[in-house]
Scaffold this active site. Sequence first.
Site, PDB file in Angstrom:
ATOM      1  N   HIS A 132       0.841  -1.204   0.000  1.00 39.51           N
ATOM      2  CA  HIS A 132       0.000   0.000   0.000  1.00 39.51           C
ATOM      3  C   HIS A 132       0.871   1.246   0.000  1.00 39.51           C
ATOM      4  O   HIS A 132       0.637   2.185  -0.784  1.00 39.51           O
ATOM      5  CB  HIS A 132      -0.918   0.003   1.224  1.00 39.51           C
ATOM      6  CG  HIS A 132      -1.655   1.295   1.408  1.00 39.51           C
ATOM      7  ND1 HIS A 132      -2.680   1.703   0.591  1.00 39.51           N
ATOM      8  CD2 HIS A 132      -1.481   2.307   2.315  1.00 39.51           C
ATOM      9  CE1 HIS A 132      -3.123   2.896   0.976  1.00 39.51           C
ATOM     10  NE2 HIS A 132      -2.406   3.289   2.023  1.00 39.51           N
ATOM     11  N   ASP A 158       5.989  20.093 -28.354  1.00 35.96           N
ATOM     12  CA  ASP A 158       6.227  18.776 -27.757  1.00 35.96           C
ATOM     13  C   ASP A 158       7.316  18.934 -26.708  1.00 35.96           C
ATOM     14  O   ASP A 158       7.832  20.034 -26.489  1.00 35.96           O
ATOM     15  CB  ASP A 158       6.632  17.744 -28.813  1.00 35.96           C
ATOM     16  CG  ASP A 158       6.189  16.325 -28.436  1.00 35.96           C
ATOM     17  OD1 ASP A 158       6.306  15.967 -27.247  1.00 35.96           O
ATOM     18  OD2 ASP A 158       5.727  15.593 -29.320  1.00 35.96           O
ATOM     19  N   TRP A 166       7.296   0.224   3.550  1.00 31.71           N
ATOM     20  CA  TRP A 166       7.727   0.934   2.340  1.00 31.71           C
ATOM     21  C   TRP A 166       9.090   1.581   2.528  1.00 31.71           C
ATOM     22  O   TRP A 166       9.765   1.890   1.550  1.00 31.71           O
ATOM     23  CB  TRP A 166       6.683   1.964   1.912  1.00 31.71           C
ATOM     24  CG  TRP A 166       6.767   3.301   2.598  1.00 31.71           C
ATOM     25  CD1 TRP A 166       6.249   3.614   3.812  1.00 31.71           C
ATOM     26  CD2 TRP A 166       7.398   4.480   2.103  1.00 31.71           C
ATOM     27  NE1 TRP A 166       6.514   4.927   4.117  1.00 31.71           N
ATOM     28  CE2 TRP A 166       7.227   5.489   3.085  1.00 31.71           C
ATOM     29  CE3 TRP A 166       8.091   4.797   0.938  1.00 31.71           C
ATOM     30  CZ2 TRP A 166       7.718   6.773   2.939  1.00 31.71           C
ATOM     31  CZ3 TRP A 166       8.592   6.091   0.794  1.00 31.71           C
ATOM     32  CH2 TRP A 166       8.395   7.062   1.784  1.00 31.71           C
ATOM     33  N   SER A 195      12.661   5.422 -14.443  1.00 34.29           N
ATOM     34  CA  SER A 195      11.597   6.154 -15.125  1.00 34.29           C
ATOM     35  C   SER A 195      11.579   7.611 -14.695  1.00 34.29           C
ATOM     36  O   SER A 195      11.479   8.522 -15.530  1.00 34.29           O
ATOM     37  CB  SER A 195      10.238   5.505 -14.804  1.00 34.29           C
ATOM     38  OG  SER A 195       9.169   6.327 -15.206  1.00 34.29           O
ATOM     39  N   SER A 196      11.699   7.848 -13.389  1.00 39.51           N
ATOM     40  CA  SER A 196      11.669   9.225 -12.882  1.00 39.51           C
ATOM     41  C   SER A 196      12.869  10.028 -13.359  1.00 39.51           C
ATOM     42  O   SER A 196      12.751  11.215 -13.679  1.00 39.51           O
ATOM     43  CB  SER A 196      11.612   9.217 -11.351  1.00 39.51           C
ATOM     44  OG  SER A 196      10.426   8.620 -10.888  1.00 39.51           O
ATOM     45  N   HIS A 212      12.987  12.512   2.252  1.00 37.57           N
ATOM     46  CA  HIS A 212      12.334  13.781   2.569  1.00 37.57           C
ATOM     47  C   HIS A 212      12.203  14.684   1.356  1.00 37.57           C
ATOM     48  O   HIS A 212      11.142  15.299   1.176  1.00 37.57           O
ATOM     49  CB  HIS A 212      12.999  14.509   3.730  1.00 37.57           C
ATOM     50  CG  HIS A 212      12.000  15.402   4.404  1.00 37.57           C
ATOM     51  ND1 HIS A 212      11.155  14.961   5.389  1.00 37.57           N
ATOM     52  CD2 HIS A 212      11.650  16.687   4.164  1.00 37.57           C
ATOM     53  CE1 HIS A 212      10.340  15.945   5.754  1.00 37.57           C
ATOM     54  NE2 HIS A 212      10.628  17.004   5.022  1.00 37.57           N
ATOM     55  N   GLU A 243      11.559  13.525  -1.348  1.00 37.32           N
ATOM     56  CA  GLU A 243      10.449  12.820  -1.976  1.00 37.32           C
ATOM     57  C   GLU A 243       9.097  13.383  -1.531  1.00 37.32           C
ATOM     58  O   GLU A 243       8.149  13.451  -2.316  1.00 37.32           O
ATOM     59  CB  GLU A 243      10.535  11.323  -1.643  1.00 37.32           C
ATOM     60  CG  GLU A 243       9.317  10.511  -1.960  1.00 37.32           C
ATOM     61  CD  GLU A 243       9.088  10.347  -3.444  1.00 37.32           C
ATOM     62  OE1 GLU A 243       8.041   9.800  -3.825  1.00 37.32           O
ATOM     63  OE2 GLU A 243       9.958  10.762  -4.238  1.00 37.32           O
ATOM     64  N   TYR A 285       8.442  16.448  -0.915  1.00 40.16           N
ATOM     65  CA  TYR A 285       8.211  17.661  -1.704  1.00 40.16           C
ATOM     66  C   TYR A 285       8.069  17.347  -3.183  1.00 40.16           C
ATOM     67  O   TYR A 285       7.415  18.095  -3.923  1.00 40.16           O
ATOM     68  CB  TYR A 285       9.334  18.669  -1.433  1.00 40.16           C
ATOM     69  CG  TYR A 285       9.378  19.024   0.030  1.00 40.16           C
ATOM     70  CD1 TYR A 285       8.309  19.696   0.623  1.00 40.16           C
ATOM     71  CD2 TYR A 285      10.428  18.615   0.847  1.00 40.16           C
ATOM     72  CE1 TYR A 285       8.309  19.989   1.973  1.00 40.16           C
ATOM     73  CE2 TYR A 285      10.436  18.894   2.206  1.00 40.16           C
ATOM     74  CZ  TYR A 285       9.371  19.586   2.763  1.00 40.16           C
ATOM     75  OH  TYR A 285       9.347  19.849   4.105  1.00 40.16           O
ATOM     76  N   SER A 290      -2.007  26.774  -7.323  1.00 38.71           N
ATOM     77  CA  SER A 290      -1.616  28.154  -7.627  1.00 38.71           C
ATOM     78  C   SER A 290      -2.156  28.626  -8.967  1.00 38.71           C
ATOM     79  O   SER A 290      -2.202  29.838  -9.227  1.00 38.71           O
ATOM     80  CB  SER A 290      -0.082  28.288  -7.613  1.00 38.71           C
ATOM     81  OG  SER A 290       0.440  28.006  -6.331  1.00 38.71           O
ATOM     82  N   HIS A 334      15.239  14.364  10.744  1.00 31.31           N
ATOM     83  CA  HIS A 334      14.154  14.439  11.733  1.00 31.31           C
ATOM     84  C   HIS A 334      13.325  13.152  11.735  1.00 31.31           C
ATOM     85  O   HIS A 334      12.514  12.953  12.631  1.00 31.31           O
ATOM     86  CB  HIS A 334      13.285  15.690  11.532  1.00 31.31           C
ATOM     87  CG  HIS A 334      12.425  15.699  10.308  1.00 31.31           C
ATOM     88  ND1 HIS A 334      12.183  16.846   9.599  1.00 31.31           N
ATOM     89  CD2 HIS A 334      11.733  14.739   9.658  1.00 31.31           C
ATOM     90  CE1 HIS A 334      11.384  16.595   8.583  1.00 31.31           C
ATOM     91  NE2 HIS A 334      11.104  15.307   8.605  1.00 31.31           N
ATOM     92  N   HIS A 335      13.535  12.300  10.738  1.00 30.55           N
ATOM     93  CA  HIS A 335      12.934  10.963  10.759  1.00 30.55           C
ATOM     94  C   HIS A 335      13.728  10.011  11.659  1.00 30.55           C
ATOM     95  O   HIS A 335      13.316   8.874  11.859  1.00 30.55           O
ATOM     96  CB  HIS A 335      12.883  10.379   9.345  1.00 30.55           C
ATOM     97  CG  HIS A 335      12.028  11.157   8.402  1.00 30.55           C
ATOM     98  ND1 HIS A 335      10.690  10.917   8.235  1.00 30.55           N
ATOM     99  CD2 HIS A 335      12.328  12.185   7.568  1.00 30.55           C
ATOM    100  CE1 HIS A 335      10.187  11.756   7.343  1.00 30.55           C
ATOM    101  NE2 HIS A 335      11.175  12.543   6.915  1.00 30.55           N
ATOM    102  N   THR A 393       6.847  27.414   3.346  1.00 31.22           N
ATOM    103  CA  THR A 393       5.537  26.775   3.230  1.00 31.22           C
ATOM    104  C   THR A 393       4.446  27.723   3.714  1.00 31.22           C
ATOM    105  O   THR A 393       3.392  27.864   3.083  1.00 31.22           O
ATOM    106  CB  THR A 393       5.509  25.472   4.045  1.00 31.22           C
ATOM    107  OG1 THR A 393       6.595  24.636   3.647  1.00 31.22           O
ATOM    108  CG2 THR A 393       4.199  24.737   3.835  1.00 31.22           C
ATOM    109  N   LYS A 396       3.610  30.409   1.168  1.00 30.39           N
ATOM    110  CA  LYS A 396       2.688  29.941   0.131  1.00 30.39           C
ATOM    111  C   LYS A 396       1.244  29.963   0.627  1.00 30.39           C
ATOM    112  O   LYS A 396       0.326  30.413  -0.076  1.00 30.39           O
ATOM    113  CB  LYS A 396       3.065  28.518  -0.308  1.00 30.39           C
ATOM    114  CG  LYS A 396       4.218  28.443  -1.291  1.00 30.39           C
ATOM    115  CD  LYS A 396       4.484  26.994  -1.648  1.00 30.39           C
ATOM    116  CE  LYS A 396       5.482  26.886  -2.787  1.00 30.39           C
ATOM    117  NZ  LYS A 396       4.887  27.235  -4.094  1.00 30.39           N
ATOM    118  N   ARG A 443       2.452   1.946  15.095  1.00 30.53           N
ATOM    119  CA  ARG A 443       2.242   1.639  13.688  1.00 30.53           C
ATOM    120  C   ARG A 443       2.968   0.345  13.346  1.00 30.53           C
ATOM    121  O   ARG A 443       3.727  -0.188  14.153  1.00 30.53           O
ATOM    122  CB  ARG A 443       2.730   2.793  12.811  1.00 30.53           C
ATOM    123  CG  ARG A 443       4.172   3.171  13.025  1.00 30.53           C
ATOM    124  CD  ARG A 443       4.554   4.486  12.365  1.00 30.53           C
ATOM    125  NE  ARG A 443       4.560   4.411  10.917  1.00 30.53           N
ATOM    126  CZ  ARG A 443       5.339   5.164  10.139  1.00 30.53           C
ATOM    127  NH1 ARG A 443       6.173   6.046  10.669  1.00 30.53           N
ATOM    128  NH2 ARG A 443       5.288   5.055   8.835  1.00 30.53           N
TER     129      ARG A 443
END
Length: 639
Positions: A75, A104, A139, A166-167, A250, A252, A254, A265, A299-300, A325, A328, A447
């Site tokens: 998931h 294109d 994950w 791919s990315s 991290h 990721e 954003y 926006s 911070h993780h 942030t 915005k 968790r």
Amino acid sequence: MSSTTTPKLRPTKETGVLSWLATTDHKRIGILYFFTTLVFFFLGGVESGFIRLQLAQAEQSVISEDLYNQIFTMHGITMVFLVVMPLSAAFFNYLIPLMIGARDVAFPRLNAFSYWVYLFGGIFLYSSFFLGGAPAGSWVGYAPLHATEGMSMGFYAIGIQILGLSSLAAAVNFITTILNMRAPGMTFMRMPVFIWMALVTNFLLLFAIPVIAVALFMLQFDTLYGGQFFQPGSGGDPILYQHLFWLFGHPEVYIMILPAMGIVSEILPVGSRKPLFGYAAVVFAGAAIGFIGFGVWAHHMFTSAIGPVARSAFALSTMFIAVPTGIKVFNWVFTMWGGKIRFTTPMLFSVGFVSMFVIGGLSGVTHAIVPHNAQQHDTYYVVAHFHYVLFGGALFGLIAGIYFWFPKVTGKLMSEKLGKWHFWTWLLGFNLTFGPMHMSGLLGQPRRTAVLPGELGATVELYNLLSSLGVIVLTGSALVFLYNLITSIKRGEASGDDPWNARTLEWMTPSPTPSVNFYRIPTITHRDEFWHRKYAEDESGKPVSIPAGASDDHDSDGDDDHAEEHIHMPDPSLWPFVMCLAFFPIAYGMLYFNPWLFALGALWLVVGYFLWITEPLAEGDDDDPEDADDHAAVGAAAH
């Protein structure tokens, strides 16, 4: 190389399955991304349903703990790597050339390659369910979670490496397109905010993906070939994996949220009927978020052995990233302030994005407080936080974009009545599912547990029951959206070319967009170019409509006046699809340590690549003048 000696595998029909397999049209590739993400979103939703069914009551076992861990892991992988990221890529593909005035992307065949790699990577990951079991180490794949029996975490390591390729291909393509293919006059500070956020996102991908590739390569050796990079008993360091993972992980976050910020926006000014407040501040805040995002990863890891100095430094950087942030958020609010707001479905989802993202952001700031983090780490409080950011944030924004640009893709409108039903049930179901997790987490629910412990008490059990009921509401809401999407494609109301009175360049083209995008490339003189072609200001500064044809400083860009003019476009190519099939034997060869299968895949890849690079980008791009003239005549007739 002459086209007469180049192997040909190029379909000529513009309809049918083969035309989709060979397409290099950025719009069609965007559509492929979109519908593929819907399939993976369905699978991720089914997985979340099993998770909440298992945890609806304490001490129950609807499914086995091993299967729960597989579903739980898949998931997370699905929603991050197979839904949110590629759904953003669907918008990038369709909109970037249109919004910058290009016909294109810079590398059309590389664009097709990135889609097929994504699709085959997803298929490879899901094949694990039928080949001994899916990944079951979460994950994030921490040690010792990844030290599972069998091949399951091998699927994880190899599959995500494929998706990362791919990315990377997409990032190179989009960065090159934005930097080099903007219409004349489109300076950086005239670009739409969505294009800015796409540019920042793809730079993040370009620098973050190689980091996770290193971690996954080492993990692959640990899980499949007996390596000891992360095994402390053999001198390895599990903390090294955490550093490598979150150096990617991290940014990721954003990578997933910035495209939604760009979408919102664009929608809020249209829905508020006024320009975006503080354009430059929003742009620079997005760039600052991308830059600072590389400096907050630890911070993780506040509960790991990183030391007090590192904890203090990363606590400060985590607090600091809240500043751009917040800029915005205030700019979005002031865009709506004083505007003549139309609460269309895209506008509702955009307002929902701002509201839910603020809640997720506020809970995220608490993670910067090290003692508080120590209490909430690995509890459902964290689960609630990142779902408010990525579900309440990214998905709300992306869904707003679907409703907003659906007329551009199809020439039809989605039902506003069903859209509003979708929004309110989505908002209710989302908050009912993830809101209670804040409280259950603070009350001690851990968790990554397959069974809800009964000793946590009746209150925690009630919160989990509410979360499970919320998933039922979300399921019903998703069905409303799917019904609206399908019926609108079949028999939706005609939208016209500018149904929202929009501001940006893509709405200058007919809807649905023709294959060439622009019959004549526009010259840009303003930010919000399309709006300025429709309106001028009177003496009091209020916008006044310009009568059609009264603006003599602009041509009728995008009209059918030039439809008879031949425009040379890249032709379809099957080689990206054929070449990407090689990833299956390569991946399974590495997984099962079968050198012959791996060698077959490697040979296939090399041959496919050779045929790709020796095929002309378009018929007529060769050295034979006679062939070129013939192919040009055929191409003109086809277009």
